[in-house]
Design a protein around this motif. Structure first.
Motif, PDB file in Angstrom:
ATOM      1  N   SER A 305      -1.480  18.512  11.140  1.00 34.58           N
ATOM      2  CA  SER A 305      -0.313  18.334  10.284  1.00 34.58           C
ATOM      3  C   SER A 305      -0.372  16.922   9.717  1.00 34.58           C
ATOM      4  O   SER A 305      -0.486  15.960  10.461  1.00 34.58           O
ATOM      5  CB  SER A 305       0.937  18.552  11.138  1.00 34.58           C
ATOM      6  OG  SER A 305       2.030  17.896  10.568  1.00 34.58           O
ATOM      7  N   LEU A 306      -0.335  16.818   8.389  1.00 34.24           N
ATOM      8  CA  LEU A 306      -0.463  15.506   7.750  1.00 34.24           C
ATOM      9  C   LEU A 306       0.911  14.994   7.344  1.00 34.24           C
ATOM     10  O   LEU A 306       1.780  15.775   6.975  1.00 34.24           O
ATOM     11  CB  LEU A 306      -1.339  15.598   6.496  1.00 34.24           C
ATOM     12  CG  LEU A 306      -2.791  15.999   6.688  1.00 34.24           C
ATOM     13  CD1 LEU A 306      -3.501  16.028   5.342  1.00 34.24           C
ATOM     14  CD2 LEU A 306      -3.492  15.015   7.601  1.00 34.24           C
ATOM     15  N   PRO A 307       1.126  13.650   7.384  1.00 33.60           N
ATOM     16  CA  PRO A 307       2.408  13.117   6.921  1.00 33.60           C
ATOM     17  C   PRO A 307       2.469  13.148   5.404  1.00 33.60           C
ATOM     18  O   PRO A 307       1.424  13.207   4.735  1.00 33.60           O
ATOM     19  CB  PRO A 307       2.377  11.679   7.430  1.00 33.60           C
ATOM     20  CG  PRO A 307       0.947  11.324   7.466  1.00 33.60           C
ATOM     21  CD  PRO A 307       0.202  12.578   7.786  1.00 33.60           C
ATOM     22  N   GLN A 308       3.691  13.105   4.863  1.00 30.30           N
ATOM     23  CA  GLN A 308       3.795  13.136   3.395  1.00 30.30           C
ATOM     24  C   GLN A 308       3.349  11.815   2.785  1.00 30.30           C
ATOM     25  O   GLN A 308       2.891  11.778   1.667  1.00 30.30           O
ATOM     26  CB  GLN A 308       5.211  13.478   2.958  1.00 30.30           C
ATOM     27  CG  GLN A 308       6.257  12.436   3.298  1.00 30.30           C
ATOM     28  CD  GLN A 308       7.436  12.509   2.350  1.00 30.30           C
ATOM     29  OE1 GLN A 308       7.447  13.309   1.427  1.00 30.30           O
ATOM     30  NE2 GLN A 308       8.418  11.667   2.564  1.00 30.30           N
ATOM     31  N   ASP A 309       3.455  10.717   3.544  1.00 34.09           N
ATOM     32  CA  ASP A 309       3.057   9.431   2.980  1.00 34.09           C
ATOM     33  C   ASP A 309       1.646   9.027   3.423  1.00 34.09           C
ATOM     34  O   ASP A 309       1.390   7.872   3.728  1.00 34.09           O
ATOM     35  CB  ASP A 309       4.087   8.344   3.307  1.00 34.09           C
ATOM     36  CG  ASP A 309       4.385   8.265   4.793  1.00 34.09           C
ATOM     37  OD1 ASP A 309       3.854   9.103   5.538  1.00 34.09           O
ATOM     38  OD2 ASP A 309       5.144   7.376   5.201  1.00 34.09           O
ATOM     39  N   LEU A 310       0.766  10.003   3.439  1.00 34.16           N
ATOM     40  CA  LEU A 310      -0.655   9.761   3.686  1.00 34.16           C
ATOM     41  C   LEU A 310      -1.186   8.906   2.533  1.00 34.16           C
ATOM     42  O   LEU A 310      -0.979   9.244   1.374  1.00 34.16           O
ATOM     43  CB  LEU A 310      -1.336  11.130   3.682  1.00 34.16           C
ATOM     44  CG  LEU A 310      -2.792  11.269   3.995  1.00 34.16           C
ATOM     45  CD1 LEU A 310      -2.971  11.185   5.495  1.00 34.16           C
ATOM     46  CD2 LEU A 310      -3.290  12.602   3.489  1.00 34.16           C
ATOM     47  N   THR A 311      -1.872   7.805   2.832  1.00 31.66           N
ATOM     48  CA  THR A 311      -2.396   7.016   1.713  1.00 31.66           C
ATOM     49  C   THR A 311      -3.677   7.654   1.184  1.00 31.66           C
ATOM     50  O   THR A 311      -4.298   8.490   1.848  1.00 31.66           O
ATOM     51  CB  THR A 311      -2.696   5.569   2.135  1.00 31.66           C
ATOM     52  OG1 THR A 311      -3.713   5.615   3.139  1.00 31.66           O
ATOM     53  CG2 THR A 311      -1.477   4.871   2.682  1.00 31.66           C
ATOM     54  N   ASN A 312      -4.081   7.233  -0.008  1.00 31.10           N
ATOM     55  CA  ASN A 312      -5.316   7.758  -0.592  1.00 31.10           C
ATOM     56  C   ASN A 312      -6.507   7.460   0.303  1.00 31.10           C
ATOM     57  O   ASN A 312      -7.429   8.262   0.426  1.00 31.10           O
ATOM     58  CB  ASN A 312      -5.553   7.122  -1.964  1.00 31.10           C
ATOM     59  CG  ASN A 312      -4.614   7.692  -2.997  1.00 31.10           C
ATOM     60  OD1 ASN A 312      -4.267   8.871  -2.936  1.00 31.10           O
ATOM     61  ND2 ASN A 312      -4.203   6.865  -3.932  1.00 31.10           N
ATOM     62  N   GLU A 313      -6.501   6.270   0.914  1.00 36.67           N
ATOM     63  CA  GLU A 313      -7.620   5.871   1.762  1.00 36.67           C
ATOM     64  C   GLU A 313      -7.705   6.775   2.987  1.00 36.67           C
ATOM     65  O   GLU A 313      -8.785   7.219   3.379  1.00 36.67           O
ATOM     66  CB  GLU A 313      -7.458   4.408   2.188  1.00 36.67           C
ATOM     67  CG  GLU A 313      -7.641   3.390   1.072  1.00 36.67           C
ATOM     68  CD  GLU A 313      -6.462   3.327   0.125  1.00 36.67           C
ATOM     69  OE1 GLU A 313      -5.427   3.975   0.384  1.00 36.67           O
ATOM     70  OE2 GLU A 313      -6.575   2.641  -0.899  1.00 36.67           O
ATOM     71  N   THR A 582     -16.396  -1.277   7.213  1.00 35.37           N
ATOM     72  CA  THR A 582     -16.020  -2.492   7.918  1.00 35.37           C
ATOM     73  C   THR A 582     -14.674  -3.013   7.441  1.00 35.37           C
ATOM     74  O   THR A 582     -14.186  -4.012   7.955  1.00 35.37           O
ATOM     75  CB  THR A 582     -17.073  -3.585   7.690  1.00 35.37           C
ATOM     76  OG1 THR A 582     -17.307  -3.661   6.277  1.00 35.37           O
ATOM     77  CG2 THR A 582     -18.353  -3.260   8.406  1.00 35.37           C
ATOM     78  N   GLY A 583     -14.076  -2.406   6.454  1.00 32.34           N
ATOM     79  CA  GLY A 583     -12.781  -2.875   5.973  1.00 32.34           C
ATOM     80  C   GLY A 583     -12.236  -1.893   4.970  1.00 32.34           C
ATOM     81  O   GLY A 583     -12.933  -0.976   4.520  1.00 32.34           O
ATOM     82  N   ILE A 584     -10.972  -2.083   4.619  1.00 31.89           N
ATOM     83  CA  ILE A 584     -10.327  -1.119   3.732  1.00 31.89           C
ATOM     84  C   ILE A 584     -10.938  -1.156   2.332  1.00 31.89           C
ATOM     85  O   ILE A 584     -10.987  -0.153   1.632  1.00 31.89           O
ATOM     86  CB  ILE A 584      -8.809  -1.356   3.701  1.00 31.89           C
ATOM     87  CG1 ILE A 584      -8.090  -0.231   2.945  1.00 31.89           C
ATOM     88  CG2 ILE A 584      -8.440  -2.664   3.030  1.00 31.89           C
ATOM     89  CD1 ILE A 584      -7.080   0.471   3.714  1.00 31.89           C
TER      90      ILE A 584
END
Lengths: 621, 165
Positions: A305-313, A582-584
């Motif tokens: 179940s995914l949250p609605q405010d899932l970020t694109n990343e 290694t980073g966003i």
């Protein structure tokens, strides 16, 4: 025309206050607001206009004329403004030390810059009971009010509500809610930002901090798919306030109460901060290994179940997991509509302004996409657009008496939209047509409706806008993870964000949760991972018109919390997939190259500069 | 036989010794100015700026309204104020607002007295005490309880008489 010796050229019809902004001349205003109709109630903007009568005139109601000469610093104008300020302060309680507006108050600043240092008036002041709760979120202090009527005009012009009004008349006037009932509008919080004094203040932020205690970042709201620009205010590692940040492409400076007041969970002392395995606190490594062991190789028996405010990343990283070790898992995104992917040439929010006819189908825009609802109201009441609503029930937009409301039986919206092509308003709309459609909260066949709306748009010359509800539904669709699967019958469940709306299926044997709060439904979780919130994590959302906007967290991620990209990367390793980020920024670059819908992630824009505080200038005269 | 020159030098030496002894003996019999600190303390000037106090009104309510103007005026940022709202059940100070937390970091304070100047309700004052040495850094964070200790009566009386003027 000339203002204080500087010549300026502006389009006809521009008001003098706006023209003065172009040359950096400050004309103080209380009642004037650039998004509201001018009214000339406070008289603070008095300037000397030639040619004209030999009296000071209001700059906020006077449009410019060719060869006009305006003096803001003539003796007459300076004295007039100072005396108006003296009058404004006749009944003002001067309780600035305990007022939440103190430090960012136009009345303070203007009194310093344009007022007299002392008052000649020494009579009794008007007294009211204070503070008066206007609603659970807003407090009213009538003593501080300068009767600029910004709040009541906003309610009338922008929000189309009748809840706020003026009682009594003349010097006895005061702001009151209708029949002293609490305000119920979802747009009520904007009057706090509009109020130029401390009369309307937030009860959620009440006495939390002074303006100079806080740092601010210009971020994006995470509560719905509109993606309004907001300012997040931080003090001592807590998110203490959310205010609007004007972005004319999306929100025009308005946000809804969900975005403004629904943030206190970030500061909840019961926030989850350490991973928990079988009821005992553990390390991240142990927890991620336990989670991986529970969900590995389950195939379609695994539900997520995914949250609605899932970020694109997060969506992109999750897509990598779905393509690899978690292949076949059932995915359900919270709060999403059933609407299909949009037409690339879809309607933008700012284009609603220019529409001559607006068709809203199967959506109560006030609840689904609140700030788009304000845009529709603006197009109708300020630009004369016609409005057609197709909805089984009465909706907020019916407040306009000219709204054409087609009451369809639930499920028949597509058929009604096909009939609309011959509607008299749409035969010759005289300009662009905006068609906005939702999915009737599941009651309509979204694919049929989308097709019908697209066909109507091509017939009458318009564009369509699907009204997604989940915050990053567009981004999740772009990443291909916006699942709509039923979770019944799964044996393992990863509940990311709040628990699934249908509850946790009884078939679940292994439950893992990843959330920032402990929820009752999550009590039997074997693995609990603590999550960051919109105020801590980096990332981006794609709003319903396809605009990618970046979160700018004001609060650092406090150990032992971990950012979600890091957790997902470690989970991938535990599942046997080496991602090597290694980073966003590495995640964003890779996502931009891999998925065409997320190409905007390649170059995140630099953060919006924080506005410099206005310094207090010399008092004059 | 000593010559004339030597005789003069002896007289000079004796004169110099007598001069020196005059100063020494003069000091010996003059009144003592040394204060036997710490058994004995020299008087403070009336406006001496020592440790801070938060005052109360006669009815027991705290004067501090939690406005944070002291913290804003503080040049070293040693004051932390977190405000809260008075309720009918819990009225801490007059009006709507009171300080839920009030802390001063005495290690950082430079005793400039700007907080006292900035206070709109004369709640915070700097008293005459200067002996604040202690053995742990934590003890230098003066909390609200410590700051609310009553002022020395003479200082309180002086402040009150000033207010009445």
């Amino acid at each position: 025309m000339t203002i204080d010796g500087q010549s300026v050229t502006v389009p006809p019809g521009t008001l003098i206050v706006e023209a003065a902004k172009n040359v950096g001349v400050e004309i103080p205003v209380f009642c004037y607001h650039h998004k509201l109709d001018p009214v000339g109630a406070c008289r603070l903007c008095l300037v000397d206009i030639a040619p004209g009568p030999p009296r000071p005139q209001t700059a906020c109601t006077t449009p410019v004329a060719p060869n006009m000469v305006i003096k803001t610093q003539s003796a007459m104008a300076v004295q007039a403004r100072a005396e108006i300020l003296e009058f404004e302060l006749v009944n003002h309680p001067l309780d600035c030390p305990v007022c939440d507006k103190g430090g960012e108050c136009p009345l303070q600043d203007f009194t310093f810059r344009h007022g007299y240092p002392t008052s000649r008036i020494d009579g009794p002041r008007l007294h009211f009971k204070k503070p008066i709760p206007l609603s659970a979120n807003i407090a009213l202090d009538r003593e501080r009010c300068v009767l600029c009527y910004r709040c009541t005009r906003y309610y009338d012009e922008i929000a189309w509500e009748q809840e706020l009004t003026t009682g009594q008349r003349g010097v006895q006037s005061f702001i009151t809610s209708q029949f002293d009932q609490p305000l119920t509008s979802i747009f009520s919080g904007n009057i706090i930002d509009l109020c130029p004094v401390g009369a309307l203040t937030s009860r959620v932020w009440r006495f939390e901090s002074r303006p100079w205690d806080m740092t601010q970042t210009g971020s994006v709201c995470s509560k719905c798919a509109v993606g309004c620009s907001v300012t997040l205010w931080q003090r001592r590692g807590q998110l203490v306030r959310v205010t609007s940040r004007e972005n004319d492409d999306i929100d025009e400076g308005w946000i809804c109460d969900r975005g403004r007041f629904d943030y206190t969970d970030v500061n909840d002392p019961k926030r989850l901060r350490v991973p928990v395995v079988k009821g005992a606190g553990s390390t991240w490594n142990t927890a991620i290994d336990a989670l991986a062991a529970g969900i590995k190789g389950k195939g379609p028996k695994l539900g997520i179940s995914l949250p609605q405010d899932l970020t694109n990343e997060e969506a992109f990283l999750f897509r990598r997991l779905l393509d690899g070790p978690l292949k076949g898992a059932k995915v359900k995104m919270h709060g999403r509509t059933a609407l299909p992917e949009p037409d690339p040439n879809q309607l933008l929010i700012k284009e609603i302004d220019d529409a001559r006819v607006i068709v809203v189908v199967a959506s109560d825009t006030e609840k689904d996409v609140p700030v788009v609802n304000l845009r529709i109201k603006k197009a109708v009441s300020k630009r004369g657009a016609q409005l057609i609503v197709v909805h089984p029930d009465g909706v907020d937009l019916d407040r306009n008496p000219h709204t054409v409301h087609v009451r369809n039986a639930a499920g028949s919206a597509a058929a009604e939209v096909e009939k609309l092509a011959s509607h008299e308003l749409l035969k010759s709309p005289g300009g662009p047509v905006a068609i906005l459609f939702g999915d009737g909260h599941g009651s309509e066949d979204a694919a049929d409706l989308a097709a019908a709306c697209a066909e109507l748009a091509s017939k009458v010359g318009g564009k369509v806008m699907p009204l997604y509800r989940a915050t990053n539904e567009r981004g999740a669709l772009d990443a291909g993870v916006a699942g709509w699967d039923k979770l019944d019958g799964v044996q393992a469940l990863l509940s990311w964000g709040p628990p699934p709306t249908a509850g946790i299926p009884s078939s679940v044997k292994f439950l893992a949760t990843w959330d920032h709060l402990q929820r009752p439904d999550h009590s039997r979780a074997a693995v609990v991972l603590p999550a960051t919130t919109f105020a801590e994590q980096q990332g981006s959302y794609t709003n319903l018109e396809g605009r990618v906007q970046f979160l700018r967290p004001p609060i650092p991620v406090a150990e032992p919390l971990k950012e979600s990209w890091e957790v997902l990367t470690e989970l991938a390793v535990a599942l046997g997939l080496e991602l090597g980020y290694t980073g966003i920024f590495a995640v964003q670059r890779d996502a931009a190259q891999t998925l065409p819908g997320l190409a905007d992630l390649a170059e995140p824009p630099s953060p919006t500069p924080v506005p410099t505080p206005v310094l207090i200038g010399p008092a004059h005269p | 036989m000593p010559d004339e020159k030597d005789q003069e030098s002896v007289i000079d030496d004796v004169t110099a010794l007598a001069k020196g002894l005059k100063t020494t003996l003069g000091e010996f019999f003059s009144p003592v100015v040394t204060t036997m600190y710490p058994e004995e303390k020299s008087p403070r000037a009336e406006r001496y700026r020592g440790r801070h106090y938060l005052r109360r009104y006669d009815n027991g309510l705290e004067r501090c309204i939690g406005c944070e103007l002291c913290a804003a005026a503080c040049p070293v940022g040693c004051i932390l104020v977190i405000a809260a709202e008075n309720t009918e059940e819990k009225q801490v100070s007059p009006g709507e607002r009171y300080a839920k937390t009030y802390e001063i970091n005495m290690l950082r304070c430079i005793f400039c007295g700007y907080c006292e100047d900035a206070c709109p309700v004369q709640a915070i004052v700097l008293g005459p005490e200067y002996e604040m040495s202690d053995v742990s850094r934590e003890k230098f964070i003066f909390t609200k309880e410590k700051l609310l200790e009553p002022l020395p009566p003479d200082v309180e009386a002086r402040l009150k008489s000033k207010e009445q003027k």
